[in-house]
Scaffold this active site. Structure first.
Site, PDB file in Angstrom:
ATOM      1  N   SER A  61       0.627   0.592  -9.168  1.00  0.00           N
ATOM      2  CA  SER A  61       0.995  -0.212  -7.994  1.00  0.00           C
ATOM      3  C   SER A  61       2.217   0.308  -7.253  1.00  0.00           C
ATOM      4  CB  SER A  61       1.207  -1.672  -8.395  1.00  0.00           C
ATOM      5  OG  SER A  61      -0.031  -2.313  -8.585  1.00  0.00           O
ATOM      6  N   LYS A  64       1.675   0.766  -3.636  1.00  0.00           N
ATOM      7  CA  LYS A  64       1.883  -0.264  -2.621  1.00  0.00           C
ATOM      8  C   LYS A  64       3.142  -0.005  -1.791  1.00  0.00           C
ATOM      9  CE  LYS A  64      -0.665  -3.933  -5.001  1.00  0.00           C
ATOM     10  NZ  LYS A  64      -1.003  -3.404  -6.329  1.00  0.00           N
ATOM     11  N   SER A 121       2.501  -8.236  -6.383  1.00  0.00           N
ATOM     12  CA  SER A 121       1.678  -7.032  -6.533  1.00  0.00           C
ATOM     13  C   SER A 121       0.200  -7.355  -6.352  1.00  0.00           C
ATOM     14  CB  SER A 121       1.912  -6.363  -7.890  1.00  0.00           C
ATOM     15  OG  SER A 121       1.482  -5.018  -7.873  1.00  0.00           O
TER      16      SER A 121
END
Length: 382
Positions: A61, A64, A121
């Protein structure tokens, strides 16, 4: 005519008589239990510590952050707004892994989706953002890779917007630090999202997984990541006494480990290094001779502050050498490069930066130009 050299010292708050060179004692960096890591000065981009920082690894993640950067770029352009209403698609609703728990068909403000992506997230929020910005996740991924190239991220290729495990999706600790630095410096108006400890949506309150937000008051971002292939990852940033550092650890074994290893990196960097401003934007460092101009000299300096990352115990005076063009002739425009400055010694060059004209200089009259040409001719003979 030989290159015009000016030897300077960069004085940081002391007079010449008060300067005293002192030895610099810096211990080796701490042992970090991670596959890859880096510690970078957010203002200068200087790297303080690194290990396997350019190794291509699954970023989970941390991806992101790239998604957030592209989104913030579009916000700054005015193509989208934080108040935009985004309809949640079936694809976004069906996303597994970390979620914001969006409902298919619901309409959600973009601001809420950004909070869901950064704080929780949420993969569903991330896909919804990608679809809103570019029409589809695949089109958004094209934007991610284009921006990554422009930022100089040489070891990254993105195949989705979330970091969900997928072939040919990779990044590096160095590249993640680059995009984190861009987020901090380019779009400070949005940086507050990264320090939010909790976010509630659909009646579900979720904590930010960045444990350092609770442990270290100087930490105010950025993002965690975890998959089985990537291990536990964390990109963190902290600000202490005017110095901002970015740490990235990838491939630690536990949630606790990524926090502890990041803390060790940050504490080491703040203990032994600091950001120093050597010159200010617009500061005049020399008056260079101008030939054939309406004026005989031009003020020379910098278009931006000149910052550098230095050990805290370094001497307070740093040698600097200004190298101007052999001949500077009018006309001269503001911002025109007239030479460069080299800070440091021959064996330890700290930085090299262009110096520019801080003012315009028009051509002189006919007789002034002719006189200067004759003068230059005879000067070059000797």
């Amino acid at each position: 005519m030989k290159r015009f050299l000016i030897f300077l010292s960069v004085f940081l708050g002391l007079t010449a008589t008060a300067l005293r060179a002192e030895p610099t004692f810096i211990p080796a960096p701490p042992e970090i239990a991670a596959k890859s890591y880096i510690l970078m000065d957010a203002k200068t981009g200087d790297i303080i510590v690194q290990h396997n920082a350019d190794e291509k690894l699954p970023p989970a993640s941390l991806t992101k952050l790239m998604t957030a950067y592209v989104t913030e770029y579009e916000l700054a352009r005015g193509d989208i707004s934080l108040d935009d209403k985004v309809r949640i698609s079936e694809k976004a609703w069906r996303m597994g892994g970390s979620r914001t728990f969006l409902r298919e068909g619901s309409v959600v403000p973009l601001r809420t989706l950004i909070q869901g992506m950064i704080v929780q997230s949420g993969n569903d929020a991330t896909v919804a953002i990608a679809e809103h910005v570019a029409g589809s996740e695949s089109a958004f991924v094209d934007l991610m890779n284009q921006h990554a190239k422009l930022l100089g991220m040489k070891d990254s290729h993105f195949s989705d917007a979330t970091g969900y495990p997928i072939p040919d999706h990779y990044s590096s600790a160095h590249d993640i630090a680059i995009v984190a630095r861009a987020i901090i410096n380019d779009y400070p108006q949005n940086y507050h999202f990264y320090k939010e400890k909790y976010f509630t949506y659909n009646g579900i309150r979720q904590p930010n997984r960045n444990r350092l937000l609770w442990r270290d008051p100087s930490v105010d971002g950025l993002k965690t990541g975890h998959t089985q292939a990537a291990g536990y990852c964390l990109a963190a940033s902290a600000l202490r006494n005017g110095t901002r550092l970015i740490s990235v650890v990838m491939g630690t074994k536990t949630d606790e480990a990524r926090a502890n290893q990041s803390q060790k990196l940050l504490d080491y960097g703040f203990r032994y290094y600091q950001t120093r401003k050597l010159y200010s934007k617009g500061q005049v460092i020399a008056n260079a001779t101008v030939w054939g101009g309406a004026k005989n000299s031009v003020k020379v300096g910098f278009t931006d502050d000149v910052l550098v990352t230095l050990p805290r115990q370094d001497a307070k005076s740093i040698p600097a050498k200004l190298q101007l063009k052999p001949v500077i002739e009018a006309p001269i425009k503001v911002g025109e490069v007239l030479g460069k400055i080299i800070v440091g010694t021959d064996g330890n060059k700290i930085l090299e930066r262009n110096v520019v004209a801080l003012e315009p200089v028009k051509q002189g009259g006919f007789f002034k130009r002719m006189f200067d040409k004759v003068k230059l001719f005879f000067m070059n003979l000797f």
